[in-house]
Design an enzyme around this catalytic site. Sequence first.
Site, short mmCIF file in Angstrom:
data_model
loop_
_atom_site.label_atom_id
_atom_site.label_comp_id
_atom_site.label_asym_id
_atom_site.label_seq_id
_atom_site.Cartn_x
_atom_site.Cartn_y
_atom_site.Cartn_z
N ARG A 77 -78.77 49.64 14.81
CA ARG A 77 -80.01 48.95 14.46
C ARG A 77 -80.12 47.68 15.30
O ARG A 77 -79.27 46.78 15.18
CB ARG A 77 -80.05 48.61 12.96
CG ARG A 77 -81.24 47.77 12.60
CD ARG A 77 -81.34 47.44 11.11
NE ARG A 77 -82.47 46.55 10.95
CZ ARG A 77 -82.43 45.34 10.38
NH1 ARG A 77 -81.32 44.88 9.82
NH2 ARG A 77 -83.50 44.58 10.34
N HIS A 121 -87.79 40.56 14.24
CA HIS A 121 -86.66 39.85 13.63
C HIS A 121 -86.77 38.38 14.05
O HIS A 121 -85.90 37.84 14.70
CB HIS A 121 -85.34 40.50 14.05
CG HIS A 121 -84.19 40.25 13.11
ND1 HIS A 121 -83.43 41.26 12.56
CD2 HIS A 121 -83.66 39.11 12.63
CE1 HIS A 121 -82.48 40.75 11.78
NE2 HIS A 121 -82.60 39.43 11.82
N GLU A 166 -86.82 41.07 6.70
CA GLU A 166 -86.78 39.97 5.73
C GLU A 166 -88.00 39.05 5.83
O GLU A 166 -87.87 37.87 6.21
CB GLU A 166 -85.50 39.14 5.90
CG GLU A 166 -84.23 39.94 5.66
CD GLU A 166 -82.97 39.06 5.62
OE1 GLU A 166 -83.09 37.83 5.76
OE2 GLU A 166 -81.88 39.62 5.42
N ASN A 292 -81.26 44.32 2.90
CA ASN A 292 -80.13 43.54 3.40
C ASN A 292 -79.49 42.86 2.20
O ASN A 292 -80.18 42.16 1.45
CB ASN A 292 -80.61 42.46 4.38
CG ASN A 292 -81.18 43.06 5.66
OD1 ASN A 292 -81.02 44.26 5.91
ND2 ASN A 292 -81.83 42.24 6.45
N TYR A 294 -76.30 40.42 0.76
CA TYR A 294 -75.15 39.55 1.02
C TYR A 294 -74.54 38.99 -0.26
O TYR A 294 -73.33 39.03 -0.44
CB TYR A 294 -75.55 38.40 1.96
CG TYR A 294 -75.85 38.91 3.36
CD1 TYR A 294 -74.81 39.11 4.26
CD2 TYR A 294 -77.14 39.23 3.74
CE1 TYR A 294 -75.06 39.62 5.53
CE2 TYR A 294 -77.40 39.74 5.01
CZ TYR A 294 -76.35 39.93 5.90
OH TYR A 294 -76.60 40.44 7.13
N GLU A 352 -78.44 45.78 6.32
CA GLU A 352 -77.43 44.77 6.67
C GLU A 352 -76.55 44.53 5.46
O GLU A 352 -77.06 44.47 4.33
CB GLU A 352 -78.07 43.41 7.01
CG GLU A 352 -78.88 43.37 8.27
CD GLU A 352 -79.52 42.00 8.52
OE1 GLU A 352 -79.06 40.99 7.95
OE2 GLU A 352 -80.49 41.96 9.29
C1 FCB Z 1 -79.89 37.95 7.46
C2 FCB Z 1 -80.53 38.11 8.82
C3 FCB Z 1 -79.56 38.31 9.94
C4 FCB Z 1 -78.32 37.47 9.77
C5 FCB Z 1 -77.74 37.64 8.40
C6 FCB Z 1 -76.46 36.88 8.17
O1 FCB Z 1 -80.72 37.19 6.64
O2 FCB Z 1 -81.43 39.19 8.79
O3 FCB Z 1 -80.23 38.07 11.15
O4 FCB Z 1 -78.60 36.16 10.07
O5 FCB Z 1 -78.68 37.27 7.44
#
Ligand code: FCB
Length: 448
Positions: A77, A121, A166, A292, A294, A352
Amino acid sequence: ALSKRFSRDFVFGYATAAYQIEGAHDEDGRKPSIWDAFSRIPGRVRNGDTGDVACDHYHRMPEDVRLLRSLSADAYRFSIAWPRVIPDGRGPVNEKGIDFYDRLIDELLKAEIKPYATLYHWDLPIEQHGRGGWCARDTAYAFADYTDVVMARLGDRLSGIMTLNEPWCSGHLSYLIGEHAPGERNLTAALAAIHTLNLAHGLAMQAIKARRADLPAGIVYNAKALYSASERPEDIAATERYRAFHDGVFMDPVFLGHYPADVVEAFGPIMPKIEADDLKIISTPIDFLGLNFYAPERIAADPALPFPRARSVQAENVPRSAMGWEIHAPALDRLLTDLDARYELPPIYIAENGCAQYDELVDGKCDDPGRIDYLEKHLTVLADARDKGIRVDGYFVWSLMDNFEWSHGYAKRFGVVYVDYETQKRIPKSSAVWYRDLIAGRAQAASV
Ligand code: FCB
């Protein structure tokens, strides 16, 4: 073993984004984006870092595709830089710019790696920012034209396409919180940007489908995995308002065809004008949902704040990444389960997932057990969610290699491959080897 819980038709890949890795900021006709300008403003990016050189991927692309192949990638990607393809946002196509992605896609196909392209992006051409940027409807139409150019030239060889990455970051983080380019803090501007982003997505979906109806197309959200800070009814209600303001403003129009009622009510007079067909365009069906993920967020009521009268609070004594983000893999299940209950979802891709660690090279090697642990825990939760019947078709680790982490510059490393910025040498960390082996060790037949 974890690998046996995924079959070979599950897509495993690596993710990157143009401004974070390419460098070559003024070569072959590329013009500045809002991030080129923003990163030059003192104090906006740690250490004054910029994407001028980044990982020099623009010049090392064939080597990077070989790296992907050596790491067993099914898919890659990447994002396409609008300021390379149509440097002024609108107007002439820059052949040399689009040619780079043409070559990248051909290299990937030769290496038997499926190309998944993100159209935006965060690198808005600066000239388009001058025409009002994301606050101006013109940018949605310019984005649709750019999408058509990309589809005409590259669409035939893609495996998937993502419109926006995002949009929360392009709306809230860029226009309200001011941490990302263009760095504004203005609620009215943010609301306008949110609507333009939604419209841009819908128009791009239509442009994609007009060229190639069979190409899987979708959008990527950083939808939030929310926990109420306590069981108090005030906190629970605040969590729902927070969800509406941060996620609902994007996902409700796409999946339900309208904006969240409490947001419209709260901001009535400063809401942007919504034209007759906008919501119909925005709710054009998507083929997949990119997520995405985290970290979770914990939300408490705060009556002193404007709508959504809520704030994020930090959990105490929890493990954290080098970003300071809480590490809590069950939150990925919460995210998937919440969304599944809320909307009729198409198949999901985790577009992500990953974490920053305090990586160091020792004797030419980088050992990152913390990252392996993070990936293993999240992939286990993902396998469990799939067993429960939530359809997730693929997973992309963020990131293939260390890169320009936006306002944190090069100080934060998210790669499974270490980049030595002095020499531009790529050194797979132990997590890359772990992930490669996971991909290579999958079950042959579809998992039951
Ligand atoms: C996301 C982004 C990516 C990267 C990660 C850590 O928000 O899409 O570009 O910065 O976080």
